[in-house]
Scaffold this active site. Structure first.
Site, PDB file in Angstrom:
ATOM      1  N   CYS A   1       0.840  -1.186   0.000  1.00 23.96           N
ATOM      2  CA  CYS A   1       0.000   0.000   0.000  1.00 23.96           C
ATOM      3  C   CYS A   1       0.880   1.242   0.000  1.00 23.96           C
ATOM      4  O   CYS A   1       2.094   1.158   0.103  1.00 23.96           O
ATOM      5  CB  CYS A   1      -0.891   0.009   1.229  1.00 23.96           C
ATOM      6  SG  CYS A   1      -1.573  -1.591   1.670  1.00 23.96           S
TER       7      CYS A   1
ATOM      8  N   ARG B   1       2.449   1.359  -7.387  1.00 22.15           N
ATOM      9  CA  ARG B   1       2.532   0.209  -6.489  1.00 22.15           C
ATOM     10  C   ARG B   1       1.348  -0.735  -6.650  1.00 22.15           C
ATOM     11  O   ARG B   1       1.424  -1.896  -6.239  1.00 22.15           O
ATOM     12  CB  ARG B   1       2.567   0.691  -5.026  1.00 22.15           C
ATOM     13  CG  ARG B   1       3.876   1.351  -4.631  1.00 22.15           C
ATOM     14  CD  ARG B   1       3.762   2.003  -3.268  1.00 22.15           C
ATOM     15  NE  ARG B   1       5.081   2.378  -2.751  1.00 22.15           N
ATOM     16  CZ  ARG B   1       5.650   1.841  -1.690  1.00 22.15           C
ATOM     17  NH1 ARG B   1       5.029   0.890  -1.026  1.00 22.15           N
ATOM     18  NH2 ARG B   1       6.837   2.224  -1.289  1.00 22.15           N
TER      19      ARG B   1
ATOM     20  N   TRP C   1      -4.041  -1.944  -0.925  1.00 17.98           N
ATOM     21  CA  TRP C   1      -4.081  -3.240  -1.616  1.00 17.98           C
ATOM     22  C   TRP C   1      -4.609  -4.235  -0.603  1.00 17.98           C
ATOM     23  O   TRP C   1      -4.004  -4.469   0.428  1.00 17.98           O
ATOM     24  CB  TRP C   1      -2.686  -3.615  -2.096  1.00 17.98           C
ATOM     25  CG  TRP C   1      -2.626  -4.826  -2.964  1.00 17.98           C
ATOM     26  CD1 TRP C   1      -2.725  -4.891  -4.326  1.00 17.98           C
ATOM     27  CD2 TRP C   1      -2.410  -6.179  -2.521  1.00 17.98           C
ATOM     28  NE1 TRP C   1      -2.588  -6.180  -4.758  1.00 17.98           N
ATOM     29  CE2 TRP C   1      -2.395  -7.003  -3.676  1.00 17.98           C
ATOM     30  CE3 TRP C   1      -2.219  -6.782  -1.286  1.00 17.98           C
ATOM     31  CZ2 TRP C   1      -2.209  -8.372  -3.616  1.00 17.98           C
ATOM     32  CZ3 TRP C   1      -2.040  -8.158  -1.215  1.00 17.98           C
ATOM     33  CH2 TRP C   1      -2.034  -8.921  -2.378  1.00 17.98           C
TER      34      TRP C   1
ATOM     35  N   ASN D   1       0.168   0.358   6.442  1.00 17.39           N
ATOM     36  CA  ASN D   1       0.702  -0.663   5.551  1.00 17.39           C
ATOM     37  C   ASN D   1       1.190  -1.823   6.402  1.00 17.39           C
ATOM     38  O   ASN D   1       1.741  -1.611   7.483  1.00 17.39           O
ATOM     39  CB  ASN D   1       1.896  -0.146   4.742  1.00 17.39           C
ATOM     40  CG  ASN D   1       1.513   0.932   3.757  1.00 17.39           C
ATOM     41  OD1 ASN D   1       0.340   1.179   3.522  1.00 17.39           O
ATOM     42  ND2 ASN D   1       2.515   1.577   3.188  1.00 17.39           N
ATOM     43  N   GLY D   2       1.052  -3.047   5.897  1.00 11.80           N
ATOM     44  CA  GLY D   2       1.559  -4.199   6.619  1.00 11.80           C
ATOM     45  C   GLY D   2       0.451  -5.121   7.065  1.00 11.80           C
ATOM     46  O   GLY D   2      -0.709  -4.987   6.666  1.00 11.80           O
TER      47      GLY D   2
ATOM     48  N   GLU E   1       9.847 -16.565 -16.774  1.00  8.87           N
ATOM     49  CA  GLU E   1       9.521 -15.138 -16.784  1.00  8.87           C
ATOM     50  C   GLU E   1       8.473 -14.822 -17.843  1.00  8.87           C
ATOM     51  O   GLU E   1       7.571 -14.004 -17.618  1.00  8.87           O
ATOM     52  CB  GLU E   1      10.790 -14.322 -17.005  1.00  8.87           C
ATOM     53  CG  GLU E   1      10.575 -12.817 -17.150  1.00  8.87           C
ATOM     54  CD  GLU E   1      10.022 -12.136 -15.912  1.00  8.87           C
ATOM     55  OE1 GLU E   1       9.676 -10.940 -16.014  1.00  8.87           O
ATOM     56  OE2 GLU E   1       9.928 -12.780 -14.845  1.00  8.87           O
TER      57      GLU E   1
ATOM     58  N   LYS F   1       4.867 -13.097 -16.993  1.00  8.19           N
ATOM     59  CA  LYS F   1       4.365 -11.876 -17.609  1.00  8.19           C
ATOM     60  C   LYS F   1       2.991 -12.117 -18.227  1.00  8.19           C
ATOM     61  O   LYS F   1       2.091 -11.279 -18.126  1.00  8.19           O
ATOM     62  CB  LYS F   1       5.340 -11.377 -18.689  1.00  8.19           C
ATOM     63  CG  LYS F   1       6.575 -10.736 -18.118  1.00  8.19           C
ATOM     64  CD  LYS F   1       6.233  -9.440 -17.417  1.00  8.19           C
ATOM     65  CE  LYS F   1       7.305  -9.033 -16.435  1.00  8.19           C
ATOM     66  NZ  LYS F   1       7.337  -9.801 -15.195  1.00  8.19           N
TER      67      LYS F   1
ATOM     68  N   GLU G   1       0.421 -12.398 -15.411  1.00  8.45           N
ATOM     69  CA  GLU G   1       0.277 -11.157 -14.648  1.00  8.45           C
ATOM     70  C   GLU G   1      -0.660 -10.165 -15.317  1.00  8.45           C
ATOM     71  O   GLU G   1      -1.503  -9.556 -14.655  1.00  8.45           O
ATOM     72  CB  GLU G   1       1.647 -10.481 -14.481  1.00  8.45           C
ATOM     73  CG  GLU G   1       2.511 -11.033 -13.374  1.00  8.45           C
ATOM     74  CD  GLU G   1       3.815 -10.270 -13.263  1.00  8.45           C
ATOM     75  OE1 GLU G   1       4.171  -9.887 -12.133  1.00  8.45           O
ATOM     76  OE2 GLU G   1       4.493 -10.032 -14.286  1.00  8.45           O
TER      77      GLU G   1
ATOM     78  N   HIS H   1       7.703 -35.661 -18.489  1.00 11.15           N
ATOM     79  CA  HIS H   1       7.504 -36.078 -17.105  1.00 11.15           C
ATOM     80  C   HIS H   1       6.219 -35.497 -16.511  1.00 11.15           C
ATOM     81  O   HIS H   1       6.121 -35.316 -15.291  1.00 11.15           O
ATOM     82  CB  HIS H   1       8.710 -35.700 -16.254  1.00 11.15           C
ATOM     83  CG  HIS H   1       9.968 -36.385 -16.680  1.00 11.15           C
ATOM     84  ND1 HIS H   1      10.167 -37.736 -16.532  1.00 11.15           N
ATOM     85  CD2 HIS H   1      11.080 -35.907 -17.284  1.00 11.15           C
ATOM     86  CE1 HIS H   1      11.357 -38.067 -17.006  1.00 11.15           C
ATOM     87  NE2 HIS H   1      11.934 -36.966 -17.470  1.00 11.15           N
TER      88      HIS H   1
ATOM     89  N   LYS I   1       2.969  -3.286  -6.920  1.00  6.64           N
ATOM     90  CA  LYS I   1       4.341  -3.125  -7.410  1.00  6.64           C
ATOM     91  C   LYS I   1       5.366  -3.422  -6.323  1.00  6.64           C
ATOM     92  O   LYS I   1       6.317  -4.172  -6.529  1.00  6.64           O
ATOM     93  CB  LYS I   1       4.517  -1.687  -7.918  1.00  6.64           C
ATOM     94  CG  LYS I   1       5.890  -1.414  -8.527  1.00  6.64           C
ATOM     95  CD  LYS I   1       6.083  -2.180  -9.819  1.00  6.64           C
ATOM     96  CE  LYS I   1       7.400  -1.856 -10.490  1.00  6.64           C
ATOM     97  NZ  LYS I   1       7.613  -2.717 -11.671  1.00  6.64           N
TER      98      LYS I   1
END
Length: 607
Positions: free
Chosen positions: A2, A28, A76, A101-102, A480, A484, A487, A503, A602
């Site tokens: 946040c 963020r 968030w 925050n937290g 990656e 992406k 996301e 496998h 973020k």
């Protein structure tokens, strides 16, 4: 995750500074936002919304919300779904207002105790517990009330608090979540990072865990956990360019993808010598005795560690380990002499990685080197050495240029250790450095493939699932690429080592499951071709990013995009650019919020 902005203005309304700070913290990620202010008399007034900061600003102006003292927040969701009742600021009655925050880990026990005292809860948040605790301790001194309240909190927090009975005062406190004090011509401020306060402050105090900051009009004092006064360094931080102008780009992510050649060029220093002084030490041979590297990261930063692991092994000739920070910090890890611990983070505030760094230090791992994009971050301050990448502010939640510049930093570290250990002679070192210096031009060549990638996106955006595969150095790039895609497009995508298809993952392959391949012209190419044949034999559709001269051919079920010539050990940086562009254009066609994907943030400052 946040964002906090708060402050006491000396001459004017605090509201413009609060709103400007929230806009700067939008990168963020958030799902609600709000602001509360105190005027000379009366209870705090607040406005909250589930919309964007721009909508909040419109409501604030319509309500003529003004005051010299205030707090603001982008949330968030953790405890409690996105809802107005759960949006910050959170009140206790009409007296106390808090932003936080937290995560408070003992929130259930504290909630029960407060209910027993007669407090009623209007939200599902753990933040409301903090507000009521402060209220329960308030006897005319807000600093004392906050100090007593936080003594019983377990977990991570950064808070800013105001009280109607002290209209020219803001109290801030931190434990595990970042919080800075900003000092400017028009007052004193609190924020989650310096970027939020760049327009109103140039001098900053970085609070340490356990610190409580008391902001009065024109004055700031700091006390430690035990209540005693403490002096923290005041640092001058030049304003970072916000790069807010999108120019010809549709989104920040697209802009940041195309900024990678410049970001890489800035990160590669003008090398007069290749030694440890590149990493924040005055001792050129500070890395003497290092015989292994332990890299710590989350998400994309972890994938940069996985990529670099092969560089440390092949170039530096040392053992290398890549660990997920959130797993490493809870393992009974056995430390080894001669290990260099390398935490990797875009923000330098990632909670799990910061905790993992501290865990390593608690085990006696004293040689630590942070790779980060923010020079004044907690991780940089916590480490003995640091390499600050020059990606510039990254606004899009999905990391792009931060990832490639992390890889550049890790490559330089591998070269430095390899040279110091005598694994590289002068000619080998010069050849690898020439390759690194030429990387920006090679990246521009990869970016030129955007039109072909857009054509692939026209097909792929209708899919619900995808597999990404690669081998060797390019296996982390497959991971990656899949990250992406999931996301920002919300397509379920998974990355696999190509040799592992048989496998288990082959069970998923049909003509409806695209298999996206990173195919460099390296020693594993023939093995990779066999894996691709396994896919085709089961009706799978291949989308192949291939280097020139790989002797692959387009065919029914096989689509090819030709990259520039094989770029050696740095080829992962070229292929990842293609995957970034693919995810971006698929997301655009699916109509998602590319820069602020749902449920993501973020800067992940909670566990």
């Amino acid at each position: 995750m946040c964002g906090i902005v708060a402050g006491v203005a000396q001459r004017s309304s605090i509201v413009p500074a609060l709103l400007e700070g929230l806009k700067r913290l939008e990168y963020r990620g958030y799902d609600s936002c709000g602001v509360a202010v105190l005027q000379q008399h009366g209870a705090p007034r607040r406005i909250r919304t589930l919309a964007r900061v721009q909508a909040l600003e419109t409501e604030v102006r319509a309500a003529d919300l003004n005051g010299s003292t205030g707090i603001a927040h982008t949330r968030w969701a953790t405890h409690g779904m996105p809802a107005i009742a759960n949006a910050h600021p959170i009140f206790s009655g009409d007296q106390i207002a808090v932003v936080h925050n937290g995560i408070i880990e003992n929130h259930e026990a504290l909630r029960e105790a407060l209910i027993a005292q007669g407090y009623e809860f209007a939200s599902q948040t753990d933040t409301e517990i903090i507000a009521h605790l402060i209220h329960s301790h308030y006897c005319g001194d807000l600093l004392a009330a906050v100090h007593n309240a936080i003594r019983v909190l377990k977990g991570a927090y950064a808070i800013a608090v105001i009280c109607k009975d002290e209209p020219q005062r803001v109290i801030g406190a931190r434990q595990g979540s970042p919080l800075v004090v900003g000092l400017g011509a028009d007052g004193a401020f609190l924020a989650s990072d310096t970027f939020a306060l760049a327009r109103c402050a140039s001098r900053f105090i970085y609070l340490e865990d356990g610190d409580i900051a008391d902001l009065l009009r024109g004055d700031v004092r700091i006390v430690e956990r035990d209540g005693g006064p403490v002096v923290r360094d005041v640092r001058t931080v030049a304003e970072q360019p916000a790069n807010a102008d999108l120019g010809a780009y549709r989104h920040y992510m697209q802009k940041e993808i195309f900024e990678q050649p410049l970001a890489v060029a800035r990160t590669v220093p003008h090398l007069h010598s290749l030694d440890a002084t590149l990493f924040g030490t005055a001792d050129p041979v500070a890395f003497a005795g290092i015989d292994s590297v332990l890299m710590l990261g989350c998400g994309t930063s972890y994938f940069s560690a996985l990529t670099a692991r092969a560089w440390f092994e092949s170039i530096a000739g040392i053992a290398a380990h890549a660990e997920l920070s959130s797993e490493y910090r809870y393992r009974d890890y056995v430390p080894q002499r001669g290990t260099l611990v390398v935490p990797i983070s875009q923000s330098g505030e990632t909670a799990d990685t910061l905790a993992a760094l501290r865990y390593a230090q608690s085990l006696g791992e004293e040689r630590t080197l942070t790779i980060c994009n923010v020079a004044a971050s907690a991780m940089v301050r916590q480490s003995r050495w640091a390499f600050v990448t020059q990606a510039g502010p990254e606004i899009g939640v999905a990391s792009t240029k931060a990832f490639t510049t992390q890889l550049v930093a890790l490559f330089l570290l591998a070269l430095t250790i390899g040279r110091q250990r005598g694994r590289l002679n002068a000619a080998q070192t010069a050849a690898l450095l020439r390759q690194l210096v030429g990387l920006p031009d090679a990246l521009r060549g990869a970016l030129a493939r955007e039109p072909q990638i857009m054509a692939w996106a026209q097909e792929l955006h209708r899919k619900d699932h995808a597999l990404f595969i690669g081998r060797g150095l390019h296996y982390p790039i497959a991971l990656e690429g899949a990250l992406k895609m999931k996301e920002i497009s919300y397509i379920h995508a998974e990355g696999y080592p190509a040799g592992e298809l048989k496998h288990g993952p082959l069970a998923l392959v049909t003509d409806a499951m695209p298999v996206i391949v990173t195919a460099p012209n390296d020693i594993l190419l023939e093995k990779l071709k066999s894996n691709m044949q396994e896919v085709r034999a089961r009706g799978g559709q291949l989308y192949v990013i291939a280097d020139a001269n790989t002797h692959l051919a387009s065919a029914p079920g096989v689509r090819l995009i030709w990259m520039p010539d094989y770029y050696g050990v740095l080829s992962p940086l070229l292929h990842v650019v293609a995957f970034q562009l693919l995810a971006y254009h698929v997301a655009c066609l699916r109509g998602t919020d590319v820069d602020k994907p749902r449920n993501l943030a973020k800067s992940v400052t909670v566990e």
